[in-house]
Scaffold this motif. Structure first.
Motif, PDB file in Angstrom:
ATOM      1  N   PRO A 296       0.881  -1.568  -0.435  1.00 40.78           N
ATOM      2  CA  PRO A 296      -0.169   0.360  -0.187  1.00 40.78           C
ATOM      3  C   PRO A 296       0.789   1.146   0.327  1.00 40.78           C
ATOM      4  O   PRO A 296       1.992   1.091   0.063  1.00 40.78           O
ATOM      5  CB  PRO A 296      -0.756  -0.058   1.269  1.00 40.78           C
ATOM      6  CG  PRO A 296      -0.555  -0.877   2.074  1.00 40.78           C
ATOM      7  CD  PRO A 296       0.912  -1.933   1.551  1.00 40.78           C
ATOM      8  N   ASN A 297       0.572   2.477  -0.242  1.00 37.72           N
ATOM      9  CA  ASN A 297       1.297   3.417  -0.227  1.00 37.72           C
ATOM     10  C   ASN A 297       2.408   3.879  -1.200  1.00 37.72           C
ATOM     11  O   ASN A 297       3.714   3.860  -0.893  1.00 37.72           O
ATOM     12  CB  ASN A 297       1.346   3.810   0.861  1.00 37.72           C
ATOM     13  CG  ASN A 297      -0.276   3.945   1.006  1.00 37.72           C
ATOM     14  OD1 ASN A 297      -1.017   4.914   0.892  1.00 37.72           O
ATOM     15  ND2 ASN A 297      -0.367   4.538   2.648  1.00 37.72           N
ATOM     16  N   ASN A 298       2.255   3.154  -2.132  1.00 33.72           N
ATOM     17  CA  ASN A 298       3.562   2.718  -2.951  1.00 33.72           C
ATOM     18  C   ASN A 298       4.337   3.581  -4.374  1.00 33.72           C
ATOM     19  O   ASN A 298       3.589   3.709  -5.141  1.00 33.72           O
ATOM     20  CB  ASN A 298       3.681   0.982  -3.745  1.00 33.72           C
ATOM     21  CG  ASN A 298       4.360   0.642  -5.249  1.00 33.72           C
ATOM     22  OD1 ASN A 298       5.465   1.056  -5.122  1.00 33.72           O
ATOM     23  ND2 ASN A 298       4.328  -0.656  -5.254  1.00 33.72           N
ATOM     24  N   ASP A 299       5.355   4.171  -4.211  1.00 35.62           N
ATOM     25  CA  ASP A 299       5.654   5.253  -4.622  1.00 35.62           C
ATOM     26  C   ASP A 299       6.893   5.530  -5.375  1.00 35.62           C
ATOM     27  O   ASP A 299       8.075   5.221  -4.996  1.00 35.62           O
ATOM     28  CB  ASP A 299       5.612   6.667  -3.709  1.00 35.62           C
ATOM     29  CG  ASP A 299       6.125   7.902  -5.148  1.00 35.62           C
ATOM     30  OD1 ASP A 299       5.939   7.725  -5.720  1.00 35.62           O
ATOM     31  OD2 ASP A 299       6.274   8.845  -3.827  1.00 35.62           O
ATOM     32  N   VAL A 303      11.044  -4.229  -7.268  1.00 33.30           N
ATOM     33  CA  VAL A 303      11.632  -5.127  -6.811  1.00 33.30           C
ATOM     34  C   VAL A 303      12.798  -3.892  -5.556  1.00 33.30           C
ATOM     35  O   VAL A 303      13.856  -4.469  -6.474  1.00 33.30           O
ATOM     36  CB  VAL A 303      11.847  -6.337  -7.916  1.00 33.30           C
ATOM     37  CG1 VAL A 303      12.459  -6.918  -6.511  1.00 33.30           C
ATOM     38  CG2 VAL A 303      10.609  -6.844  -7.757  1.00 33.30           C
ATOM     39  N   GLY A 304      13.597  -5.316  -4.713  1.00 33.65           N
ATOM     40  CA  GLY A 304      14.986  -4.434  -4.434  1.00 33.65           C
ATOM     41  C   GLY A 304      15.129  -3.184  -3.269  1.00 33.65           C
ATOM     42  O   GLY A 304      15.614  -2.940  -2.757  1.00 33.65           O
ATOM     43  N   THR A 305      13.296  -2.453  -3.988  1.00 39.72           N
ATOM     44  CA  THR A 305      13.429  -1.019  -2.921  1.00 39.72           C
ATOM     45  C   THR A 305      13.240  -1.444  -1.913  1.00 39.72           C
ATOM     46  O   THR A 305      13.033  -2.141  -1.000  1.00 39.72           O
ATOM     47  CB  THR A 305      12.606  -0.279  -3.894  1.00 39.72           C
ATOM     48  OG1 THR A 305      12.707   0.125  -4.825  1.00 39.72           O
ATOM     49  CG2 THR A 305      12.856   1.452  -2.930  1.00 39.72           C
ATOM     50  N   GLN A 306      14.096  -0.440  -0.405  1.00 41.96           N
ATOM     51  CA  GLN A 306      13.742  -0.608   1.043  1.00 41.96           C
ATOM     52  C   GLN A 306      12.684   0.405   1.135  1.00 41.96           C
ATOM     53  O   GLN A 306      12.520   1.596   0.573  1.00 41.96           O
ATOM     54  CB  GLN A 306      15.127   0.540   0.934  1.00 41.96           C
ATOM     55  CG  GLN A 306      16.125  -0.394   1.543  1.00 41.96           C
ATOM     56  CD  GLN A 306      16.777  -1.475   2.703  1.00 41.96           C
ATOM     57  OE1 GLN A 306      15.297  -1.539   2.825  1.00 41.96           O
ATOM     58  NE2 GLN A 306      17.656  -1.620   2.916  1.00 41.96           N
ATOM     59  N   PHE A 307      11.643  -0.046   1.738  1.00 43.21           N
ATOM     60  CA  PHE A 307      10.360   0.194   2.462  1.00 43.21           C
ATOM     61  C   PHE A 307       9.996   0.154   3.692  1.00 43.21           C
ATOM     62  O   PHE A 307      10.552  -0.760   3.960  1.00 43.21           O
ATOM     63  CB  PHE A 307       8.941   0.390   1.296  1.00 43.21           C
ATOM     64  CG  PHE A 307       8.644  -0.827   1.192  1.00 43.21           C
ATOM     65  CD1 PHE A 307       7.795  -1.459   1.976  1.00 43.21           C
ATOM     66  CD2 PHE A 307       9.734  -2.316   1.030  1.00 43.21           C
ATOM     67  CE1 PHE A 307       6.837  -2.349   2.502  1.00 43.21           C
ATOM     68  CE2 PHE A 307       8.601  -3.447   1.059  1.00 43.21           C
ATOM     69  CZ  PHE A 307       7.411  -4.025   2.466  1.00 43.21           C
ATOM     70  N   ALA A 308       9.441   1.240   3.821  1.00 43.27           N
ATOM     71  CA  ALA A 308       8.680   1.544   6.004  1.00 43.27           C
ATOM     72  C   ALA A 308       7.905   0.632   5.847  1.00 43.27           C
ATOM     73  O   ALA A 308       6.655   0.146   5.755  1.00 43.27           O
ATOM     74  CB  ALA A 308       8.913   2.692   6.041  1.00 43.27           C
ATOM     75  N   THR A 315       9.996   9.481  11.541  1.00 42.39           N
ATOM     76  CA  THR A 315      11.237   8.749  12.001  1.00 42.39           C
ATOM     77  C   THR A 315      11.267   7.484  10.896  1.00 42.39           C
ATOM     78  O   THR A 315      12.321   6.846  11.308  1.00 42.39           O
ATOM     79  CB  THR A 315      11.604   8.437  12.832  1.00 42.39           C
ATOM     80  OG1 THR A 315       9.856   8.373  13.838  1.00 42.39           O
ATOM     81  CG2 THR A 315      11.619  10.212  13.638  1.00 42.39           C
ATOM     82  N   ASN A 316      10.390   7.191  10.242  1.00 46.05           N
ATOM     83  CA  ASN A 316      10.021   5.579  10.139  1.00 46.05           C
ATOM     84  C   ASN A 316       9.282   5.976   7.993  1.00 46.05           C
ATOM     85  O   ASN A 316       8.626   6.028   8.308  1.00 46.05           O
ATOM     86  CB  ASN A 316       9.448   4.768  11.132  1.00 46.05           C
ATOM     87  CG  ASN A 316       8.892   3.819  10.109  1.00 46.05           C
ATOM     88  OD1 ASN A 316      10.183   3.114   9.440  1.00 46.05           O
ATOM     89  ND2 ASN A 316       8.060   3.256  10.689  1.00 46.05           N
ATOM     90  N   ASN A 317      10.218   6.352   7.483  1.00 49.18           N
ATOM     91  CA  ASN A 317       9.028   6.649   6.388  1.00 49.18           C
ATOM     92  C   ASN A 317      10.319   5.874   5.074  1.00 49.18           C
ATOM     93  O   ASN A 317      11.470   5.522   5.287  1.00 49.18           O
ATOM     94  CB  ASN A 317       9.166   7.865   6.084  1.00 49.18           C
ATOM     95  CG  ASN A 317      10.677   8.684   6.293  1.00 49.18           C
ATOM     96  OD1 ASN A 317      11.562   9.038   5.197  1.00 49.18           O
ATOM     97  ND2 ASN A 317      10.457   9.633   7.124  1.00 49.18           N
ATOM     98  N   CYS A 321      14.161   5.144   4.334  1.00 39.83           N
ATOM     99  CA  CYS A 321      14.804   3.510   4.265  1.00 39.83           C
ATOM    100  C   CYS A 321      15.502   3.894   2.690  1.00 39.83           C
ATOM    101  O   CYS A 321      17.069   3.664   2.614  1.00 39.83           O
ATOM    102  CB  CYS A 321      13.712   2.917   3.991  1.00 39.83           C
ATOM    103  SG  CYS A 321      12.547   2.626   5.669  1.00 39.83           S
ATOM    104  N   GLN A 322      15.140   5.005   1.754  1.00 37.00           N
ATOM    105  CA  GLN A 322      15.574   5.025   0.382  1.00 37.00           C
ATOM    106  C   GLN A 322      17.517   5.636   0.255  1.00 37.00           C
ATOM    107  O   GLN A 322      18.181   5.465   0.164  1.00 37.00           O
ATOM    108  CB  GLN A 322      14.527   4.714  -0.379  1.00 37.00           C
ATOM    109  CG  GLN A 322      14.130   4.584  -0.314  1.00 37.00           C
ATOM    110  CD  GLN A 322      12.211   4.454  -1.722  1.00 37.00           C
ATOM    111  OE1 GLN A 322      12.448   5.953  -1.925  1.00 37.00           O
ATOM    112  NE2 GLN A 322      11.185   3.828  -1.037  1.00 37.00           N
TER     113      GLN A 322
END
Length: 492
Positions: A296-299, A303-308, A315-317, A321-322
């Protein structure tokens, strides 16, 4: 559709014949050991046989200079198997395992010095060394010496994988996992939790290293990186990480196919600089995407992208992460549980054992796969979901874990044969090339199969998650893949 079904049937028929040809050499062996749960599915051109059975949770394995196979039997200690001198896959264990070190705290890690005179192993709390003699089946010739301690206890992930560098003598890599699924202690670099470090054991004195306080930091924020490998061509250090279970994102449970398991690059021990070395790889807040469509809320996540994980805040987003966490070099399907990574001697392939899932409704993993490498890096791009080529799989993954082999440790012998332990079945397997030649020398140009000729099973589509299911046989790409499969199979 009728033409498609006919073509599919012909391919499957040829595939069955091709697969049977990979195991035909077993008939020429003087003796065979039947796999506990039936013959595995094997990629064309490869052969798999059972070398030993009846072991107690075999995990880490390694060959000594005399050709003895040393096995960590979890909860028991280290044992030695003497093998026959047969060529190819006919090799077998002779007699009963010989006790080398009886210690119930030893559970996974094992190593040998270059000269074969020192044996290393790990418990949840420490790394030990013994004097070792490989003659007459092998034996330790001293009591244990503690090299590294204060690595935790029996909480959470208790394996402490060890790897002795062959590029930089005396440097020992040690991996410690988390104490729980989501471990807040991993947020503090000072705890040593979810960390890979390297220690110079050539100058260890009577005072053992303290894991959390000493050593060279290779990476942290690594949930449970059980497998560690060193590329022999460049000295690059890689690990394979078991990612988090029961994953939720913005109130949605997406744990079936996310996050992915990771292959991470950690730099070098030989002085070559790398920006990734010693950095944070994300855990417990950032993870690698696998099934992008379910997030959800995929911007612009690939594949392999860091996400929260969880709900995003200041502080957590995803941005943090990226921008501030190291993304994996490759990502594998969620819950495959990679436990070992072994490079061949020319650095053109990395073999990975996938122990298999538990936190997924439909089982996945339970196989041995290989990833092509060149110049110290995988040849596949970071967003690939097809980088791992299956060589050995369970024929019916729906029966896993109870009726399947479960790969753990990997080791090469002097003939270039690859050996693999299966803890759930108490077996050791050998993997060889069907037409002769060294499995160790096989590469994408000289013996590794393409994705079209890899081992298949009824659950093959699961290896790429739901994304593969959504691109099913109704599309033109499936026709191309099926035709490629037919062309790759040998004529009978």
């Amino acid at each position: 559709m009728a033409v498609f079904k006919t073509l599919l049937a012909l391919c499957l028929s040829a595939g069955i014949k091709a697969q049977s040809s990979t195991t035909a050499s077993s008939a020429t062996c003087s003796s065979t050991i039947a796999p506990q749960h039936g013959q595995p599915s094997v990629a064309a051109g490869w052969n798999v046989q059972v070398v030993a059975s009846g072991l107690t949770d075999p995990r880490g394995i390694i060959f000594d200079r005399s050709g003895n196979l040393l096995v960590v039997q979890q909860g028991y200690g280290i044992s030695s198997l003497q093998l026959t001198n047969d060529n190819g896959a006919c090799v077998r264990a002779q007699g009963d395992p010989r006790d080398i070190v009886v210690d119930a705290t030893l559970n996974h890690g094992i190593e040998l010095s270059d000269d074969g005179a020192t044996l290393y192993a790990s418990s949840p709390s420490a790394v030990y060394a013994w004097d070792y003699d490989g003659n007459d089946g092998g034996r330790n010739t001293s009591g244990p010496r503690t090299l590294i301690n204060e690595m935790g206890d029996e909480d959470g992930h208790v394996t402490r994988t060890i790897l002795l560098s062959r590029q930089v003598p005396g440097m020992l890599l040690v991996s410690r996992g988390s104490m729980s699924n989501l471990d807040p202690a991993a947020l503090d670099i000072g705890t040593g939790v979810s960390t890979i470090k390297a220690f110079n054991i050539s100058n260890v004195t009577d005072q053992a290293y303290k894991f959390a306080e000493e050593g060279t930091l290779m990476g942290w924020g690594l949930r449970n990186s059980v497998g560690i490998g060193e590329d022999p061509a460049t000295g690059a250090i890689y690990s394979v990480e078991n990612s988090v279970d029961n994953f939720q994102r913005d109130g949605e449970n997406i744990h079936q196919n996310n996050p992915g398991e990771e292959m991470n690059f950690h730099g070098y021990l030989n002085g070559t600089e790398a920006e990734e070395q010693g950095r944070n790889y994300g855990y417990p807040t950032c993870y690698a995407a696998w099934d992008v469509d379910e997030i959800p809320n995929n911007d612009q996540i690939q594949v392999g992208t860091q996400f929260a994980i969880g709900n995003q805040n200041s502080t957590n987003n995803d941005t943090l992460c990226q921008n501030d966490r190291v993304a994996p070099r490759l990502t594998f399907a969620a819950h495959m549980a990679p436990l070992d990574i072994k490079f061949n001697t020319n650095g053109t392939a990395a073999w990975i054992s996938f122990h298999g899932s538990w936190n997924r409704d439909v089982p996945i993993g339970y196989k041995l796969s290989v990833v092509a490498f060149e110049n110290g890096s995988p040849t596949a791009p970071a967003n690939s979901n097809t980088a791992a080529i299956d060589i050995m799989t369970n024929p019916d993954v729906s029966r896993c874990p109870d009726e399947c082999f479960r790969p753990v440790g990997l080791a090469w012998d002097s003939q270039g044969r690859l050996f693999m332990s299966s803890d759930s079945t108490g077996e050791i397997y050998v993997i060889t090339r069907d037409q002769g030649g060294s499995a160790n020398e096989a590469s994408p140009s000289s013996g590794l199969p393409s994705s079209a000729t890899a081992a298949t099973s009824p659950s093959a589509t699961e290896s790429t998650g739901s994304a593969a299911e959504k691109n099913g046989f109704g599309k033109a790409s499936a026709w191309a893949e099926l035709i490629a499969l037919c062309m790759a199979l040998p004529l009978m």
